[in-house]
Scaffold this motif. Structure first.
Motif, PDB file in Angstrom:
ATOM      1  N   GLY A   1     -10.415   6.517  19.246  1.00  0.00           N
ATOM      2  CA  GLY A   1     -10.056   7.333  18.093  1.00  0.00           C
ATOM      3  C   GLY A   1      -8.590   7.729  18.013  1.00  0.00           C
ATOM      4  O   GLY A   1      -8.191   8.422  17.074  1.00  0.00           O
ATOM      5  N   ALA A   2      -7.760   7.298  18.980  1.00  0.00           N
ATOM      6  CA  ALA A   2      -6.353   7.701  18.961  1.00  0.00           C
ATOM      7  C   ALA A   2      -5.609   7.152  17.752  1.00  0.00           C
ATOM      8  O   ALA A   2      -4.573   7.693  17.358  1.00  0.00           O
ATOM      9  N   CYS A   3      -6.127   6.077  17.167  1.00  0.00           N
ATOM     10  CA  CYS A   3      -5.440   5.425  16.044  1.00  0.00           C
ATOM     11  C   CYS A   3      -6.004   5.838  14.682  1.00  0.00           C
ATOM     12  O   CYS A   3      -5.741   5.180  13.679  1.00  0.00           O
ATOM     13  N   THR A   4      -6.756   6.936  14.631  1.00  0.00           N
ATOM     14  CA  THR A   4      -7.404   7.344  13.385  1.00  0.00           C
ATOM     15  C   THR A   4      -6.389   7.642  12.281  1.00  0.00           C
ATOM     16  O   THR A   4      -5.414   8.365  12.486  1.00  0.00           O
ATOM     17  N   VAL A   5      -6.645   7.074  11.110  1.00  0.00           N
ATOM     18  CA  VAL A   5      -5.874   7.380   9.904  1.00  0.00           C
ATOM     19  C   VAL A   5      -6.872   7.608   8.770  1.00  0.00           C
ATOM     20  O   VAL A   5      -8.063   7.343   8.915  1.00  0.00           O
ATOM     21  N   ILE A   6      -6.378   8.109   7.666  1.00  0.00           N
ATOM     22  CA  ILE A   6      -7.229   8.328   6.489  1.00  0.00           C
ATOM     23  C   ILE A   6      -6.866   7.281   5.444  1.00  0.00           C
ATOM     24  O   ILE A   6      -5.698   7.164   5.057  1.00  0.00           O
TER      25      ILE A   6
ATOM     26  N   PHE B   1       0.855  -1.191   0.000  1.00  0.00           N
ATOM     27  CA  PHE B   1       0.000   0.000   0.000  1.00  0.00           C
ATOM     28  C   PHE B   1       0.885   1.233   0.000  1.00  0.00           C
ATOM     29  O   PHE B   1       2.107   1.157   0.183  1.00  0.00           O
ATOM     30  N   THR B   2       0.260   2.363  -0.226  1.00  0.00           N
ATOM     31  CA  THR B   2       0.980   3.628  -0.252  1.00  0.00           C
ATOM     32  C   THR B   2       0.692   4.368   1.040  1.00  0.00           C
ATOM     33  O   THR B   2      -0.467   4.640   1.358  1.00  0.00           O
ATOM     34  N   VAL B   3       1.731   4.661   1.793  1.00  0.00           N
ATOM     35  CA  VAL B   3       1.586   5.347   3.073  1.00  0.00           C
ATOM     36  C   VAL B   3       2.286   6.694   2.997  1.00  0.00           C
ATOM     37  O   VAL B   3       3.492   6.759   2.731  1.00  0.00           O
ATOM     38  N   ASN B   4       1.519   7.755   3.166  1.00  0.00           N
ATOM     39  CA  ASN B   4       2.059   9.119   3.116  1.00  0.00           C
ATOM     40  C   ASN B   4       2.838   9.366   1.828  1.00  0.00           C
ATOM     41  O   ASN B   4       3.912   9.984   1.832  1.00  0.00           O
TER      42      ASN B   4
ATOM     43  N   ASP C   1      -4.210   0.361  -1.172  1.00  0.00           N
ATOM     44  CA  ASP C   1      -4.890   1.542  -0.637  1.00  0.00           C
ATOM     45  C   ASP C   1      -3.910   2.697  -0.431  1.00  0.00           C
ATOM     46  O   ASP C   1      -2.703   2.502  -0.291  1.00  0.00           O
ATOM     47  N   GLU C   2      -4.493   3.904  -0.417  1.00  0.00           N
ATOM     48  CA  GLU C   2      -3.738   5.117  -0.091  1.00  0.00           C
ATOM     49  C   GLU C   2      -4.017   5.452   1.370  1.00  0.00           C
ATOM     50  O   GLU C   2      -5.171   5.662   1.754  1.00  0.00           O
TER      51      GLU C   2
END
Length: 215
Positions: A92-97, A52-55, A116-117
């Protein structure tokens, strides 16, 4: 009239008898487990590749299929800005997009995100080039201990994107109308991000600042 012997048991005798029965019932199962799996031996692990693509950077991993996206980010990619709080999707501390939508990374397996992005707090801005939301959190003191702050900021960025995209919420009187970046809207949409320090008002002020509304 004679009654069955077990009715002559007092409370202490009954508890002793019940405890002994429970212990004996557990022994065969424990023995079978010990025979089937030697102590200290690892269970069979199924490993799977995932890319996947991270940042903005393509990352390829081979992971235990049970690895969560959160653990893949923190333990394997060393992106520790994403925090492990409750590990149950409640804080919610682990929230990412992911794919433009926010999510709790502790509730999703990494192998489910092939191609995924993904954007984490590290991908929003840098110390010398802060994202507008990061700068607003600093300006409005939107944190205290700071542990929940990465998830709060990532979620706040996604919330304003949701409002801009016209995605309705539970507090809208008319879900067919375009949502506005009002305080009730932002509080409702941010309700999955918990701050034990109670910096909610300052967080809303930071979001209103970025949304272009008076704080």
């Amino acid at each position: 009239m004679a009654h069955p012997p077990f009715l002559d048991l007092n409370r202490r005798d009954f508890l002793v008898s019940a405890s002994a029965s429970a212990t004996l019932a557990a022994v065969p199962a424990t023995g079978a487990l010990a025979q089937g799996t030697p102590e200290g031996a690892p269970a069979d692990v199924v490993r799977m590749p995932v890319s996947f693509t991270v940042n903005g950077e393509r990352r390829e991993l081979e992971l235990d299929a049970r690895t969560t996206l959160l653990d893949a980010l923190r333990e394997h990619l060393k992106l520790t800005g994403t925090k492990k709080g409750c590990d149950h999707g409640q804080c919610g501390a682990c929230t990412v997009i992911v794919g433009g939508r926010r999510m709790n990374s502790c509730l999703s397996l990494a192998v489910m995100h092939q191609n995924d992005e993904i954007t984490t707090i590290e991908g929003l801005g840098k110390p010398d080039a802060l994202h507008p939301m990061q700068a607003a959190f600093v300006r409005h003191d939107g944190y205290q201990c700071g542990y929940c702050t990465p998830g709060q900021i990532v979620s706040a960025v996604a919330v304003l994107d949701e409002i801009g995209a016209g995605i309705p919420s539970h507090v809208q009187a008319d879900v067919a109308a375009a949502p506005e970046a009002s305080e009730p809207e932002m509080r409702e949409r941010m309700s999955g991000n918990i701050c034990r320090c109670g910096a909610y008002s300052n967080i809303v002020e930071a979001m209103r600042d970025v949304a272009g509304r008076p704080a």
